[in-house]
Design a protein around this motif. Structure first.
Motif, PDB file in Angstrom:
ATOM      1  N   MET A 152       1.102  -1.638  -0.186  1.00 46.27           N
ATOM      2  CA  MET A 152       0.320  -0.052   0.000  1.00 46.27           C
ATOM      3  C   MET A 152       1.018   1.178   0.280  1.00 46.27           C
ATOM      4  O   MET A 152       0.351   2.267  -0.571  1.00 46.27           O
ATOM      5  N   GLU A 153       2.205   0.849   0.442  1.00 48.69           N
ATOM      6  CA  GLU A 153       2.997   2.808   0.996  1.00 48.69           C
ATOM      7  C   GLU A 153       3.458   2.825  -0.171  1.00 48.69           C
ATOM      8  O   GLU A 153       3.543   4.608  -0.834  1.00 48.69           O
ATOM      9  N   SER A 154       4.187   1.512  -0.728  1.00 48.07           N
ATOM     10  CA  SER A 154       4.604   1.874  -2.337  1.00 48.07           C
ATOM     11  C   SER A 154       3.749   2.247  -3.240  1.00 48.07           C
ATOM     12  O   SER A 154       4.333   3.403  -3.929  1.00 48.07           O
ATOM     13  N   ALA A 155       1.919   2.149  -3.430  1.00 42.97           N
ATOM     14  CA  ALA A 155       1.151   2.295  -4.296  1.00 42.97           C
ATOM     15  C   ALA A 155       0.844   3.943  -3.856  1.00 42.97           C
ATOM     16  O   ALA A 155       0.447   5.249  -4.903  1.00 42.97           O
ATOM     17  N   ILE A 156       1.002   4.266  -2.879  1.00 42.30           N
ATOM     18  CA  ILE A 156      -0.050   5.786  -2.065  1.00 42.30           C
ATOM     19  C   ILE A 156       1.531   7.399  -2.803  1.00 42.30           C
ATOM     20  O   ILE A 156       1.635   7.695  -3.166  1.00 42.30           O
ATOM     21  N   THR A 157       3.056   5.914  -2.559  1.00 42.22           N
ATOM     22  CA  THR A 157       4.211   6.987  -3.193  1.00 42.22           C
ATOM     23  C   THR A 157       4.149   7.260  -4.541  1.00 42.22           C
ATOM     24  O   THR A 157       4.483   8.746  -5.273  1.00 42.22           O
ATOM     25  N   GLU A 158       3.629   6.184  -5.453  1.00 48.17           N
ATOM     26  CA  GLU A 158       3.419   6.849  -6.997  1.00 48.17           C
ATOM     27  C   GLU A 158       1.943   8.057  -7.158  1.00 48.17           C
ATOM     28  O   GLU A 158       1.912   8.006  -7.942  1.00 48.17           O
ATOM     29  N   LEU A 159       0.941   8.008  -6.252  1.00 47.68           N
ATOM     30  CA  LEU A 159       0.125   9.287  -6.661  1.00 47.68           C
ATOM     31  C   LEU A 159       0.857  10.347  -6.139  1.00 47.68           C
ATOM     32  O   LEU A 159      -0.191  11.061  -5.427  1.00 47.68           O
ATOM     33  N   ASP A 160       1.470  10.848  -5.690  1.00 47.77           N
ATOM     34  CA  ASP A 160       1.920  11.331  -5.044  1.00 47.77           C
ATOM     35  C   ASP A 160       1.671  12.997  -5.523  1.00 47.77           C
ATOM     36  O   ASP A 160       1.909  14.051  -4.940  1.00 47.77           O
ATOM     37  N   HIS A 161       2.151  12.708  -6.466  1.00 44.17           N
ATOM     38  CA  HIS A 161       2.159  13.817  -8.106  1.00 44.17           C
ATOM     39  C   HIS A 161       0.688  14.721  -7.577  1.00 44.17           C
ATOM     40  O   HIS A 161       0.393  15.724  -8.144  1.00 44.17           O
ATOM     41  N   LEU A 162       0.095  13.741  -7.032  1.00 45.62           N
ATOM     42  CA  LEU A 162      -2.013  14.102  -7.291  1.00 45.62           C
ATOM     43  C   LEU A 162      -2.052  14.716  -5.664  1.00 45.62           C
ATOM     44  O   LEU A 162      -3.254  15.363  -5.780  1.00 45.62           O
ATOM     45  N   GLN A 163      -1.299  15.157  -5.019  1.00 49.10           N
ATOM     46  CA  GLN A 163      -1.595  15.354  -3.763  1.00 49.10           C
ATOM     47  C   GLN A 163      -2.303  17.372  -3.659  1.00 49.10           C
ATOM     48  O   GLN A 163      -1.697  17.866  -4.374  1.00 49.10           O
ATOM     49  N   ILE A 164      -2.841  17.466  -2.931  1.00 50.68           N
ATOM     50  CA  ILE A 164      -3.375  18.714  -2.638  1.00 50.68           C
ATOM     51  C   ILE A 164      -3.210  19.095  -1.719  1.00 50.68           C
ATOM     52  O   ILE A 164      -3.936  18.555  -0.817  1.00 50.68           O
ATOM     53  N   PRO A 165      -2.201  20.429  -2.145  1.00 52.00           N
ATOM     54  CA  PRO A 165      -2.179  21.023   0.229  1.00 52.00           C
ATOM     55  C   PRO A 165      -4.147  21.627   0.243  1.00 52.00           C
ATOM     56  O   PRO A 165      -4.330  21.459   0.223  1.00 52.00           O
ATOM     57  N   LEU A 166      -3.976  20.584   1.869  1.00 54.74           N
ATOM     58  CA  LEU A 166      -4.709  21.180   2.400  1.00 54.74           C
ATOM     59  C   LEU A 166      -5.386  22.250   2.657  1.00 54.74           C
ATOM     60  O   LEU A 166      -6.462  22.689   2.370  1.00 54.74           O
ATOM     61  N   GLN A 167      -4.499  23.660   2.780  1.00 59.07           N
ATOM     62  CA  GLN A 167      -4.709  24.841   2.623  1.00 59.07           C
ATOM     63  C   GLN A 167      -5.684  25.215   1.698  1.00 59.07           C
ATOM     64  O   GLN A 167      -7.477  26.440   1.456  1.00 59.07           O
ATOM     65  N   LYS A 168      -5.197  24.937   0.552  1.00 53.50           N
ATOM     66  CA  LYS A 168      -6.101  25.191  -0.936  1.00 53.50           C
ATOM     67  C   LYS A 168      -7.330  24.794  -0.978  1.00 53.50           C
ATOM     68  O   LYS A 168      -7.736  25.524  -1.831  1.00 53.50           O
ATOM     69  N   ILE A 169      -7.281  22.864  -0.536  1.00 53.15           N
ATOM     70  CA  ILE A 169      -8.864  23.125  -0.227  1.00 53.15           C
ATOM     71  C   ILE A 169      -9.898  23.768   0.244  1.00 53.15           C
ATOM     72  O   ILE A 169     -10.809  23.744   0.584  1.00 53.15           O
ATOM     73  N   GLN A 170      -9.331  24.239   1.769  1.00 51.62           N
ATOM     74  CA  GLN A 170      -9.765  24.692   3.052  1.00 51.62           C
ATOM     75  C   GLN A 170      -9.951  26.237   2.291  1.00 51.62           C
ATOM     76  O   GLN A 170     -11.478  26.639   2.475  1.00 51.62           O
ATOM     77  N   ASP A 171      -8.896  26.898   1.552  1.00 52.50           N
ATOM     78  CA  ASP A 171      -9.387  28.312   0.109  1.00 52.50           C
ATOM     79  C   ASP A 171     -10.455  27.731  -0.489  1.00 52.50           C
ATOM     80  O   ASP A 171     -11.175  28.553  -0.496  1.00 52.50           O
ATOM     81  N   ALA A 172     -10.841  26.964  -1.236  1.00 54.06           N
ATOM     82  CA  ALA A 172     -11.124  26.823  -2.112  1.00 54.06           C
ATOM     83  C   ALA A 172     -12.997  26.745  -1.859  1.00 54.06           C
ATOM     84  O   ALA A 172     -13.626  26.924  -2.256  1.00 54.06           O
ATOM     85  N   THR A 173     -13.060  26.069  -0.468  1.00 51.15           N
ATOM     86  CA  THR A 173     -14.068  25.220   0.396  1.00 51.15           C
ATOM     87  C   THR A 173     -14.963  26.643   1.068  1.00 51.15           C
ATOM     88  O   THR A 173     -16.179  26.413   1.303  1.00 51.15           O
ATOM     89  N   ASP A 174     -13.985  28.116   1.134  1.00 56.56           N
ATOM     90  CA  ASP A 174     -14.133  29.110   2.515  1.00 56.56           C
ATOM     91  C   ASP A 174     -13.915  27.813   3.480  1.00 56.56           C
ATOM     92  O   ASP A 174     -15.436  27.839   4.508  1.00 56.56           O
ATOM     93  N   ASN A 175     -12.861  27.151   3.891  1.00 52.24           N
ATOM     94  CA  ASN A 175     -12.912  26.733   4.853  1.00 52.24           C
ATOM     95  C   ASN A 175     -14.072  25.536   5.154  1.00 52.24           C
ATOM     96  O   ASN A 175     -14.219  25.624   6.987  1.00 52.24           O
TER      97      ASN A 175
END
Length: 664
Positions: free
Chosen positions: A1-24
């Protein structure tokens, strides 16, 4: 599972950006709630563009959900790659967040929300939109299955809430958190799993057999289809939709539970096509449910039939013209006057669209429908030439009537081929009407079933399939070798749409529009068909090259039909390897035999292992039976006409195959 998660790193979005997008994660931005958590809308800057998003936020109070979260992220990541060049009607993931205890899946926002919101609103979502959505959802699932290399996705939670609609009302399947990836090699086996899903959509077979397979999704799709058709939700006011539609479908009273605005918009033929395939999805025995390819094709057919609604809600003008019997009789057929049927003998000129189109289909040559006529006993129709026909008793018969306009060559070809023809595996010709350019042919009515339509039917056992093949072979033997007066008929356009089945699965060959009739001793080299073949997958490759039509041309077409019967799908739906898309049926089947993979292509309903349960075996094909059948099929598909077996040898081998099977 850990190696599979690593392969998805390029799709990670910072939490702060999502909070800003949804008005927290403001409550005013909540657009949905479910077992996974809440869904928020928002605007996110992505690759330099501001886009609208939906953020599914896992409930932090939940003790579960990690596995489901990563399942959805992994699946949507895979599907997003597939969708780079294609449109698969699934929701498109932008990325995800796994930070500070938050787990969030971020997708492109589907502006119209879920399909569930519109189920009971036929004004906002009209019949054409409903049929289109149904077909596109199945198209998406079918394309995913085709493109995923080596794997097959079982969704496990298809319902009208997990089908989202974008700004163009295009469906997008979502909710992949419970899905299971299954190897295509193990497609027909049950995957042990707990019962998961939404009330009203759950396949009862899951609890019965202890797990799911790809037919579990077909059941859920069937529920959605009836939601769309009836304008009712799967579970509404404490009433389950499935038992309700089963009762009314089986009693012919579906109009009692369909929203009046939907019922009034439906073309009767489209309704029949749609409701039949939707009902087949709800069969208790998963083997009797259609494959996704068949389901998609039938829904596409329903869409096409619905497009003809305006035309079909009126009796076609041609019938009004036929009723004018004052014009002089210009028919030119000699010595066949006893077969002529007057319009005064024809009853039930369609009084209603539903009755008229209940048994109707078109092709380039004709329009065929069910009709009632008053005529002589059809057992004696060919023995009355020398009698006073007015004194013979008449009675009413249900017949198949074929309407032709400006097609006298087709009209004459069929009469020449079938006049005097008496064989249980050939559709019986009863008579004709001819008045100027208006022509009708009348045949014994067989049934509503074409072989093409039930190739993947789980009820079509190996024994029944063999018997159907033997019936077709006997019919061909009669046409080629056993007709009276040294006559021989080459069908020329044999395919699974030209095989009709009676209530006992007895097969009859129909559709002699471009057939060729000749004397047995006539040289074959000059023979050509009386029209163009449209079903080119069945066409004899040597005839294509040389334009020489022989009995062996029918043998090749029959070989393709036997291949379809064995594999349970129409030949044009066979998946070809990359670079071999133009491979002919002959080369394809021989390659599969040489590579030893042809047994993997068997129709799912006849495989030896029961795909409902790993604990029980079905009585699949006996090894010798299957080998004998495959061998004669391959020989029928030889590229050269002189390498193909005669029809009598084919009958012998098919009977041998049946004998091996029933004696096991």
């Amino acid at each position: 599972m850990e190696s599979a998660i690593t392969e998805l790193d390029h799709l990670q979005i910072p939490l702060q950006k999502i909070q800003d997008a949804t008005d927290n994660f403001s409550d005013k931005n909540i657009i949905g709630k479910g077992g996974f958590g809440k869904v928020y809308r928002g605007k996110l800057k992505h690759h330099g563009k501001m886009i609208k998003i939906s953020a599914r936020r896992l409930d932090r109070k939940s003790l579960n959900g990690d596995i489901e979260f990563w399942t959805e992220v992994s699946t949507l990541s895979t599907l997003s790659v597939l969708m780079e060049d294609h449109h698969y009607f699934t929701v498109k993931m932008i990325g995800f967040c796994d930070e500070k205890g938050e787990k969030i899946v971020v997708n492109h926002h589907c502006r119209k929300g879920s399909l569930s919101q519109y189920i009971s609103d036929p004004l906002t979502l009209d019949v054409n939109q409903r049929l289109s959505i149904a077909a596109k959802v199945c198209s998406g699932i079918f394309n995913i299955r085709t493109k995923l290399k080596g794997d097959y996705i079982i969704h496990r939670n298809i319902n009208s809430c997990t089908i989202l609609l974008d700004e163009k009302w295009e469906p997008r399947l979502s909710g992949f958190e419970y899905c299971i990836k299954q190897s295509k090699e193990r497609l027909n086996q049950v995957v042990n799993s707990e019962v998961i899903g939404t009330q009203g959509y759950l396949d009862s077979a899951v609890g019965k057999y202890g797990g799911v397979n790809h037919k579990s999704d077909i059941y859920s799709i069937g529920v959605v289809l009836f939601e769309l058709l009836c304008g009712r939700k799967a579970f509404q006011e404490n009433v389950l939709l499935v038992p309700l539609v089963k009762f009314h479908y089986e009693n012919g009273t579906m109009n009692d539970i369909i929203h009046p605005d939907i019922w009034n918009q439906m073309n009767p033929r489209s309704f029949k096509c749609f409701s039949e395939v939707a009902y087949s999805c709800l069969q208790e025995d998963p083997t009797r449910r259609p494959e996704i390819e068949k389901l998609y094709n039938q829904l596409e057919k329903a869409n096409l039939l619905q497009e003809e609604k305006d035309e079909m809600h009126e009796i076609p003008p041609i019938f009004e013209n036929l009723l004018d019997i004052s014009s002089p009789n210009l028919w030119k057929v000699k010595n066949w006057e006893h077969l002529k049927i007057e319009l005064t003998h024809i009853h039930s000129i369609p009084p209603s669209p539903l009755e008229y189109y209940a048994r109707s289909y078109k092709n380039n040559y004709h329009h065929t429908f069910k009709q009632e006529i008053e005529y002589y006993d059809k057992q004696n129709v060919f023995f009355i030439e020398q009698q006073n026909i007015d004194k013979l008793p008449k009675r009413r018969h249900h017949v198949a009537a074929k309407l032709l306009v400006y097609k006298e060559d087709v009209f004459l070809s069929e009469i020449k081929a079938l006049y005097g023809c008496r064989h249980p595996n050939i559709q019986s010709f009863l008579g004709f009407y001819h008045n100027g350019d208006k022509m009708m042919l009348f045949y014994d009515y067989v049934s509503n079933k074409r072989l093409y339509d039930i190739l993947d039917d789980g009820n079509l056992t190996w024994e029944k399939r063999l018997k159907i093949c033997i019936d077709i072979a006997h019919g061909l033997d009669y046409l080629h070798n056993e007709m009276e007066n040294e006559k021989m008929v080459i069908h020329g356009d044999l395919n699974s749409k030209k095989i009709e089945l009676d209530d006992n699965f007895g097969a009859k060959i129909v559709g002699f529009e471009i057939s060729v009739t000749k004397h047995k001793n006539q040289n074959d080299d000059s023979l050509q068909m009386n029209g163009d073949i449209k079903e080119t997958y069945y066409m004899d490759p040597e005839y294509v090259k040389t334009n020489k039509l022989k009995r062996e041309s029918d043998v090749y077409s029959f070989g393709v039909i036997m291949f379809e019967i064995m594999c349970g799908i129409p030949c044009f739906m066979v998946e070809h390897e990359d670079g071999k898309e133009n491979e002919g049926m002959s080369s394809l089947v021989r390659r599969w035999c040489d590579e030893g993979i042809i047994k993997e292509k068997l129709a799912s309903g006849i495989k030896e292992e029961n795909y409902i349960s790993n604990l029980f075996l079905k009585k699949g094909p006996n090894k010798n039976s299957l080998n004998t059948f495959m061998d004669i099929t391959c020989k029928c598909l030889a590229k050269s006409q002189n390498q193909r077996p005669g029809i009598k040898l084919i009958i012998k081998k098919l009977q041998q195959s049946l004998s091996f099977h029933v004696s096991q």
